[in-house]
Design an enzyme around this catalytic site. Structure first.
Site, PDB file in Angstrom:
ATOM      1  N   ASN A  43      46.751  43.397  35.240  1.00 33.92           N
ATOM      2  CA  ASN A  43      46.698  44.050  33.914  1.00 33.92           C
ATOM      3  C   ASN A  43      45.562  43.495  33.059  1.00 33.92           C
ATOM      4  O   ASN A  43      45.673  43.421  31.833  1.00 33.92           O
ATOM      5  CB  ASN A  43      48.053  43.961  33.182  1.00 33.92           C
ATOM      6  CG  ASN A  43      48.189  44.875  31.966  1.00 33.92           C
ATOM      7  OD1 ASN A  43      48.877  44.548  31.010  1.00 33.92           O
ATOM      8  ND2 ASN A  43      47.528  46.015  31.971  1.00 33.92           N
TER       9      ASN A  43
ATOM     10  N   CYS B 142      48.389  47.936  37.478  1.00 33.40           N
ATOM     11  CA  CYS B 142      47.589  47.278  38.520  1.00 33.40           C
ATOM     12  C   CYS B 142      48.212  45.916  38.800  1.00 33.40           C
ATOM     13  O   CYS B 142      49.385  45.704  38.478  1.00 33.40           O
ATOM     14  CB  CYS B 142      46.118  47.182  38.110  1.00 33.40           C
ATOM     15  SG  CYS B 142      45.807  46.192  36.628  1.00 33.40           S
TER      16      CYS B 142
ATOM     17  N   ASP C 122      40.158  46.878  43.555  1.00 33.06           N
ATOM     18  CA  ASP C 122      40.242  45.703  42.686  1.00 33.06           C
ATOM     19  C   ASP C 122      38.840  45.117  42.486  1.00 33.06           C
ATOM     20  O   ASP C 122      38.198  44.715  43.457  1.00 33.06           O
ATOM     21  CB  ASP C 122      41.161  44.694  43.383  1.00 33.06           C
ATOM     22  CG  ASP C 122      41.368  43.433  42.574  1.00 33.06           C
ATOM     23  OD1 ASP C 122      40.702  43.264  41.531  1.00 33.06           O
ATOM     24  OD2 ASP C 122      42.198  42.617  42.999  1.00 33.06           O
TER      25      ASP C 122
ATOM     26  N   CYS D 216      42.046  44.157  34.443  1.00 34.85           N
ATOM     27  CA  CYS D 216      40.828  44.897  34.839  1.00 34.85           C
ATOM     28  C   CYS D 216      41.089  46.410  34.897  1.00 34.85           C
ATOM     29  O   CYS D 216      40.686  47.154  33.996  1.00 34.85           O
ATOM     30  CB  CYS D 216      40.300  44.415  36.186  1.00 34.85           C
ATOM     31  SG  CYS D 216      39.795  42.674  36.210  1.00 34.85           S
ATOM     32  N   ARG D 217      41.766  46.870  35.938  1.00 38.40           N
ATOM     33  CA  ARG D 217      41.850  48.316  36.167  1.00 38.40           C
ATOM     34  C   ARG D 217      42.780  49.050  35.212  1.00 38.40           C
ATOM     35  O   ARG D 217      42.399  50.072  34.624  1.00 38.40           O
ATOM     36  CB  ARG D 217      42.271  48.579  37.621  1.00 38.40           C
ATOM     37  CG  ARG D 217      41.213  48.167  38.624  1.00 38.40           C
ATOM     38  CD  ARG D 217      41.773  48.125  40.020  1.00 38.40           C
ATOM     39  NE  ARG D 217      42.742  47.041  40.177  1.00 38.40           N
ATOM     40  CZ  ARG D 217      43.490  46.826  41.243  1.00 38.40           C
ATOM     41  NH1 ARG D 217      43.396  47.651  42.271  1.00 38.40           N
ATOM     42  NH2 ARG D 217      44.319  45.805  41.299  1.00 38.40           N
ATOM     43  N   SER D 218      44.022  48.559  35.066  1.00 35.44           N
ATOM     44  CA  SER D 218      44.962  49.349  34.243  1.00 35.44           C
ATOM     45  C   SER D 218      44.620  49.339  32.749  1.00 35.44           C
ATOM     46  O   SER D 218      44.764  50.388  32.103  1.00 35.44           O
ATOM     47  CB  SER D 218      46.422  48.957  34.512  1.00 35.44           C
ATOM     48  OG  SER D 218      46.686  47.625  34.179  1.00 35.44           O
TER      49      SER D 218
HETATM   50  P1  4NP Z   1      43.490  43.997  38.057  1.00 35.28           P
HETATM   51  O1  4NP Z   1      42.508  42.908  38.707  1.00 35.28           O
HETATM   52  O2  4NP Z   1      44.710  44.075  38.963  1.00 35.28           O
HETATM   53  O3  4NP Z   1      42.687  45.238  38.088  1.00 35.28           O
HETATM   54  O4  4NP Z   1      43.821  43.498  36.667  1.00 35.28           O
HETATM   55  C1  4NP Z   1      42.932  41.623  39.038  1.00 35.28           C
HETATM   56  C2  4NP Z   1      42.977  40.652  38.080  1.00 35.28           C
HETATM   57  C3  4NP Z   1      43.363  39.363  38.417  1.00 35.28           C
HETATM   58  C4  4NP Z   1      43.692  39.049  39.722  1.00 35.28           C
HETATM   59  C5  4NP Z   1      43.662  40.040  40.685  1.00 35.28           C
HETATM   60  C6  4NP Z   1      43.283  41.327  40.343  1.00 35.28           C
HETATM   61  N1  4NP Z   1      44.050  37.716  40.069  1.00 35.28           N
HETATM   62  O5  4NP Z   1      44.291  37.462  41.260  1.00 35.28           O
HETATM   63  O6  4NP Z   1      44.123  36.845  39.196  1.00 35.28           O
END
Ligand code: 4NP
Length: 162
Positions: A10, A7, A124, A12-14
């Protein structure tokens, strides 16, 4: 079979998908000996544990994400893993940029590769509310089941995963 979830951050989703697949594979498919990891296309959160909202949502389903730490996707991941699974189309585009042309087919949308949902992307949840984190878990669980089925077919037929 070696699977890498990807993702943006790294956190939240992955890592959620990694934890869900580890949990399901240990219970339902230990024979497949899946190697599972996750990474982010971005470097903002390298070294950090998953978002506390992701940890809490997974914990409510008996899945522990607290030991995971964020890392950034590197080109060598295309050699270390058979299938690299993007959460959304932006992740997939960023993975294509990093991969050599011959490696691009290893990068696929997670839910499309899993084939168990009408949805193709996991949205996201970072700027979202609790329901968005529950949706990540719901979709990751359906996707993980689809992946296990795909890996089983691959093992049964001797055909490569990708
Ligand atoms: P992820 O979510 O891609 O599912 O880990 C996010 C975590 C942090 C951010 C964006 C998406 N950020 O912009 O910091």
């Amino acid at each position: 079979m070696r699977l890498l979830f990807v993702c943006l951050g790294n956190i939240c989703r992955s890592p959620t998908a990694e934890g869900v697949l580890r949990h399901l594979a240990a219970a339902e498919a230990p024979d497949l000996q899946l190697l599972i990891d996750s990474a982010g296309t971005g470097n903002y959160h390298v070294g950090q544990p998953p978002d506390r909202r992701s940890i809490a949502a997974a914990a409510r389903r008996g899945i522990d994400l607290s030991d995971l730490r964020a890392r950034q996707l590197v080109r060598e991941d295309f050699e270390r893993f058979d299938l690299l699974l993007a959460m959304d189309r932006q992740n997939l585009a960023d993975m294509y940029t990093l991969a050599l042309p011959a490696q691009r087919r290893q990068a696929q949308l997670f839910l499309e590769a899993a084939g168990h949902t009408p949805e193709l992307e996991i949205p996201d949840p970072y700027e979202g509310g609790p329901g968005d984190f529950e949706l990540v878990l719901d979709l990751a669980t359906q996707g993980a089941r689809g992946l296990i089925a795909r890996c089983r077919r691959s093992a049964a037929t001797g055909k490569k995963l990708v």
